[in-house]
Scaffold this motif. Structure first.
Motif, mmCIF file in Angstrom:
data_model
loop_
_atom_site.group_PDB
_atom_site.id
_atom_site.type_symbol
_atom_site.label_atom_id
_atom_site.label_comp_id
_atom_site.label_asym_id
_atom_site.label_seq_id
_atom_site.Cartn_x
_atom_site.Cartn_y
_atom_site.Cartn_z
ATOM 1 N N ASP A 10 5.489 -9.270 30.829
ATOM 2 C CA ASP A 10 4.433 -9.277 29.816
ATOM 3 C C ASP A 10 4.869 -10.116 28.621
ATOM 4 O O ASP A 10 6.048 -10.346 28.396
ATOM 5 C CB ASP A 10 4.113 -7.836 29.373
ATOM 6 N N GLY A 11 3.921 -10.584 27.848
ATOM 7 C CA GLY A 11 4.229 -11.410 26.690
ATOM 8 C C GLY A 11 4.215 -12.879 27.033
ATOM 9 O O GLY A 11 3.238 -13.411 27.579
ATOM 10 N N THR A 12 5.299 -13.568 26.743
ATOM 11 C CA THR A 12 5.374 -15.023 26.916
ATOM 12 C C THR A 12 5.090 -15.456 28.343
ATOM 13 O O THR A 12 4.328 -16.409 28.577
ATOM 14 C CB THR A 12 6.763 -15.533 26.499
ATOM 15 N N ASP A 13 5.716 -14.788 29.320
ATOM 16 C CA ASP A 13 5.578 -15.213 30.712
ATOM 17 C C ASP A 13 4.119 -15.215 31.150
ATOM 18 O O ASP A 13 3.627 -16.178 31.751
ATOM 19 C CB ASP A 13 6.378 -14.289 31.627
ATOM 20 N N ARG A 14 3.418 -14.131 30.843
ATOM 21 C CA ARG A 14 2.024 -14.044 31.299
ATOM 22 C C ARG A 14 1.118 -14.972 30.504
ATOM 23 O O ARG A 14 0.144 -15.511 31.040
ATOM 24 C CB ARG A 14 1.547 -12.594 31.212
ATOM 25 N N MET A 15 1.433 -15.176 29.243
ATOM 26 C CA MET A 15 0.669 -16.142 28.461
ATOM 27 C C MET A 15 0.782 -17.523 29.086
ATOM 28 O O MET A 15 -0.238 -18.205 29.310
ATOM 29 C CB MET A 15 1.185 -16.178 27.015
ATOM 30 N N ALA A 16 2.006 -17.944 29.385
ATOM 31 C CA ALA A 16 2.219 -19.260 29.994
ATOM 32 C C ALA A 16 1.559 -19.337 31.368
ATOM 33 O O ALA A 16 0.979 -20.365 31.736
ATOM 34 C CB ALA A 16 3.716 -19.545 30.105
ATOM 35 N N THR A 17 1.643 -18.241 32.129
ATOM 36 C CA THR A 17 1.039 -18.218 33.461
ATOM 37 C C THR A 17 -0.469 -18.402 33.381
ATOM 38 O O THR A 17 -1.062 -19.179 34.147
ATOM 39 C CB THR A 17 1.374 -16.901 34.175
ATOM 40 N N ARG A 18 -1.112 -17.695 32.475
ATOM 41 C CA ARG A 18 -2.564 -17.833 32.332
ATOM 42 C C ARG A 18 -2.944 -19.262 31.937
ATOM 43 O O ARG A 18 -3.903 -19.837 32.467
ATOM 44 C CB ARG A 18 -3.090 -16.827 31.299
ATOM 45 N N PHE A 19 -2.189 -19.846 30.998
ATOM 46 C CA PHE A 19 -2.466 -21.224 30.594
ATOM 47 C C PHE A 19 -2.259 -22.182 31.763
ATOM 48 O O PHE A 19 -3.011 -23.149 31.932
ATOM 49 C CB PHE A 19 -1.573 -21.628 29.423
ATOM 50 N N GLY A 20 -1.211 -21.920 32.554
ATOM 51 C CA GLY A 20 -0.952 -22.772 33.710
ATOM 52 C C GLY A 20 -2.067 -22.706 34.737
ATOM 53 O O GLY A 20 -2.488 -23.728 35.287
ATOM 54 N N LEU A 21 -2.557 -21.503 34.996
ATOM 55 C CA LEU A 21 -3.662 -21.354 35.950
ATOM 56 C C LEU A 21 -4.913 -22.069 35.453
ATOM 57 O O LEU A 21 -5.641 -22.688 36.235
ATOM 58 C CB LEU A 21 -3.950 -19.868 36.174
ATOM 59 N N GLU A 22 -5.154 -22.003 34.154
ATOM 60 C CA GLU A 22 -6.311 -22.699 33.582
ATOM 61 C C GLU A 22 -6.226 -24.201 33.816
ATOM 62 O O GLU A 22 -7.247 -24.877 33.986
ATOM 63 C CB GLU A 22 -6.397 -22.433 32.073
ATOM 64 N N ARG A 23 -5.007 -24.738 33.812
ATOM 65 C CA ARG A 23 -4.801 -26.185 33.917
ATOM 66 C C ARG A 23 -4.561 -26.643 35.354
ATOM 67 O O ARG A 23 -4.278 -27.815 35.596
ATOM 68 C CB ARG A 23 -3.617 -26.595 33.039
#
Length: 664
Positions: free
Chosen positions: A75-88
């Motif tokens: 949770d936190g940074t990892d999931r934030m980056a993951t969500r942004f990555g999926l968006e892109r």
């Protein structure tokens, strides 16, 4: 089959690989500034994408494959980056420190032992908040390529439940924290090894907590990976860290004005194959012509090894004709034993094993065959040059005992032909870049030779730790992109799997390479010694010939022999006085060029190091199964990889300056 029927392996797709690590959602600074952190991370990803689009290497490698993002899904940074990555549209790869169920249970943040047991059993949690966390982890895991380190799950799960059952027991809590931190550190190392750049959200407080964000960032910098550092309390002041020493100044150094340019340059460097029109690099293997067998006219160097390294006449005069293994044959040929052994490992990712055979081993066979042919052309050409050089000198004076000056032209013509042969070999070798092409393709072949073992363990040499050639870095880039295309295993790494790799593929590889280098060291030492003896013997014969000439001269002066006989014999001894030291110098030249003694010493050192790894394997093999984990086995795999690369760098350092040239 004809040589033209060989299928040329296509170049791999080039992709950028990122890693993301950082504080959890409960961290005070992260929670207080999450929107600003998110905005900064989006800004950084925008810069990276723009840099990839503008990368000059597009012309050399074509369109890039989708960017790959590695996170541990915490949770936190990892999931934030993951969500942004999926968006892109990024590919998400998750090297998890635990098996999926245990990872879901631990990261659900539950403090209820009953809920933990439900999650470990694969059921849903009853508590809505706990189930929300667990569902998010499951959802992201389903969208990711998951490689989980589950070899210690049984012990970690026991500690996890014991800690929840006895929350007042500080010792249990401390032990659980220590063991889980160790697992997170192992997963973090995988993330670093697979990433060109690491994005880290870190408060700069400490790097001492194993597996923590600061520790992961420190390890990344030690392994040569650039880190884009985001301070959660001041995310807009993000910076780029390039060396471990940068960690000592994080509290005082302001962000540099050129950070966008620096980041753009790092992306361009990560996507740069290190080639241009003069050095075709990335597509060099496509331009090579396959030869099914070696050329007997280019066996000079290997014939020297056989003549002076063999123990029997049959060994010395044996055929040196090599038939190179075709790329499409290696999976059922020399690579079949490894592939069968890897596929039979418990819980193995058979898809990965198939990709190793098709993508890695085929390219290994191709580059090895090309390199072997170029090696013969380069080393055989130089060896032939030394022979022709000696023959040309002797041919120029060979007329003395046989014909008069008026017929010397025949011998002069022979000398000219021999000298022309030297020039032709040299010019062709230089124009066709035999030396450079051999170096480059040999590096590719050797990297591929060791890669399958690393790949079934999910480990790799970090991008910052790959060697750099003096003239070209495309071989390392090429291999790295091939390995990246194959990717990590999609599996849960069990304790039995790890142990079977230790006792099977790892032990076989290390001991096979050790025995090869011990044999090579002994053979090359013998070659060097025998060449030395021959060279010295020829110089001694030269001294003997000159001495005998002087004795005959004294006899002639004393009237013991007639002037006519002395004149005839003096021409013979003149030829011998020149021929013996000339051939002695030629042998010494071959010995110097081949550097058999130094190569033997390199192999001896390599064999001794590998023997040390073999003994460490024996120690682990005798240990209780519970004491042997992923960390211990991958440490040995990395150590073996370091030895292989060090040996490659050593012999290239020896031959690096020995371009094909006129022997002088």
């Amino acid at each position: 089959m004809r040589d033209t029927d060989v299928t040329v392996p296509p170049p791999p797709r080039v992709r950028l690989a990122l890693g993301a690590t950082g504080h959890r959602a409960g961290h005070r600074s992260f929670a207080a500034n999450e929107p600003a952190i998110a905005a900064t991370m989006r800004e950084i990803l925008d810069i990276i994408e723009a840099a990839a689009v503008s990368a000059p290497s597009h012309a050399a490698v074509g369109p890039f494959a989708p960017t790959r993002l590695h996170t541990l899904l915490a949770d936190g940074t990892d999931r934030m980056a993951t969500r942004f990555g999926l968006e892109r549209g990024y590919e998400i790869v998750a090297p998890l420190p635990f098996g999926r169920r245990l990872n879901r249970a631990i990261n659900s943040l539950t403090t209820d032992p009953a809920e933990a047991r439900r999650l470990l059993a694969g059921d849903d949690a009853l508590d809505p908040l706990t189930q929300s966390h667990a569902a998010e982890i499951r959802d992201l895991s389903d969208k990711a390529h998951v490689f989980s380190l589950a070899d210690a799950d049984e012990e970690i799960a026991r500690l996890f439940l014991a800690k929840l059952d006895k929350p007042e027991d500080a010792t249990l809590a401390s032990l659980f924290a220590a063991e889980t931190s160790r697992r997170v550190a192992l997963a973090g190392r995988i993330l670093i090894e697979q990433s060109d750049l690491v994005i880290g959200v870190w408060d700069g407080a400490t790097t001492a907590h194993v597996g923590g964000t600061g520790h992961t960032i420190a390890v990344a910098l030690e392994l040569g990976s650039p880190v884009i550092w985001i301070d959660p309390s001041r995310p807009d002041r993000w910076r780029i860290l390039l060396a471990p020493e940068a960690l000592t100044t994080v509290a005082i150094d302001p962000p540099t004005d050129d950070r966008v340019a620096v980041l753009t340059g790092l992306v361009h460097a990560a996507l740069d194959p290190g080639s241009d029109e003069a050095q075709p690099g990335f597509t060099a293997l496509l331009r090579e012509r396959w030869h099914g067998t070696s050329n007997p006219l280019a066996h000079g160097y290997r014939r020297v090894e056989a003549l002076f390294g063999g123990d029997t006449m049959r060994q010395r005069l044996r055929s040196l004709r090599q038939r190179y293994e075709r790329p499409e044959q290696i999976q059922t040929g020399s690579g079949s034993a490894f592939l069968c052994e890897a596929a039979a490992l418990p819980g193995a990712d058979t898809g990965l094993v198939e990709r190793i055979g098709a993508e890695v081993m085929r390219r290994a066979a191709w580059s090895d065959g090309i390199s072997a042919h170029l090696s013969d052309a380069y080393r055989g050409g130089m060896t032939f040059n030394f022979v022709l050089s000696s023959l040309s000198i002797v041919a120029g004076i060979m007329y003395l005992p046989f014909v008069g000056v008026e017929d010397k032209w025949m011998f002069a013509l022979a000398e000219l032909v021999l000298l022309s042969g030297i020039l032709i070999i040299t010019i062709v070798g230089q124009r066709r870049r035999y030396h450079t092409r051999w170096f480059e393709t040999r590096r590719v072949a050797e990297y591929f030779r060791h890669a399958p073992l690393m790949m079934i363990l999910g480990v790799s040499r970090p991008p910052g730790r790959w060697p750099h050639g003096a003239d070209a870095s495309w071989p390392e880039f090429y291999v790295r992109q091939v390995l990246r295309e194959v990717g990590l295993p999609r599996m849960a790494m069990s304790a039995q799997y790890v142990r079977d790799v230790l006792l099977g593929p790892l032990a076989s590889h290390v001991r096979g390479q050790r025995d090869y280098h011990f044999g090579k060291a002994k053979r090359l030492a013998t070659v060097h010694h025998r060449l030395d003896v021959l060279s010295e013997g020829l110089f001694q014969l030269a001294v003997g010939a000159v001495t005998l000439y002087l004795v005959l001269r004294s006899f002639e002066s004393a009237g013991a022999i007639s002037p006519y006989v002395f004149e005839k014999l003096s021409k013979v001894f003149t030829v011998l006085g020149v021929a013996f030291p000339t051939f002695g110098a030629g042998v010494a030249g071959v010995r110097y060029f081949g550097d058999f003694e130094r190569f033997g010493e390199i192999s001896e050192v390599t064999a001794e190091k590998l023997d040390g790894i073999s003994k460490r394997i024996d120690i682990l093999a005798s240990a209780p199964p519970s004491a042997v984990g992923y960390g211990e086995v991958t440490e040995l795999a990395h150590a073996a990889d370091d030895i292989v690369v060090a040996e490659l760098e050593s012999w290239q350092a020896v031959f690096g300056g020995k371009q094909i040239a006129v022997p002088v």
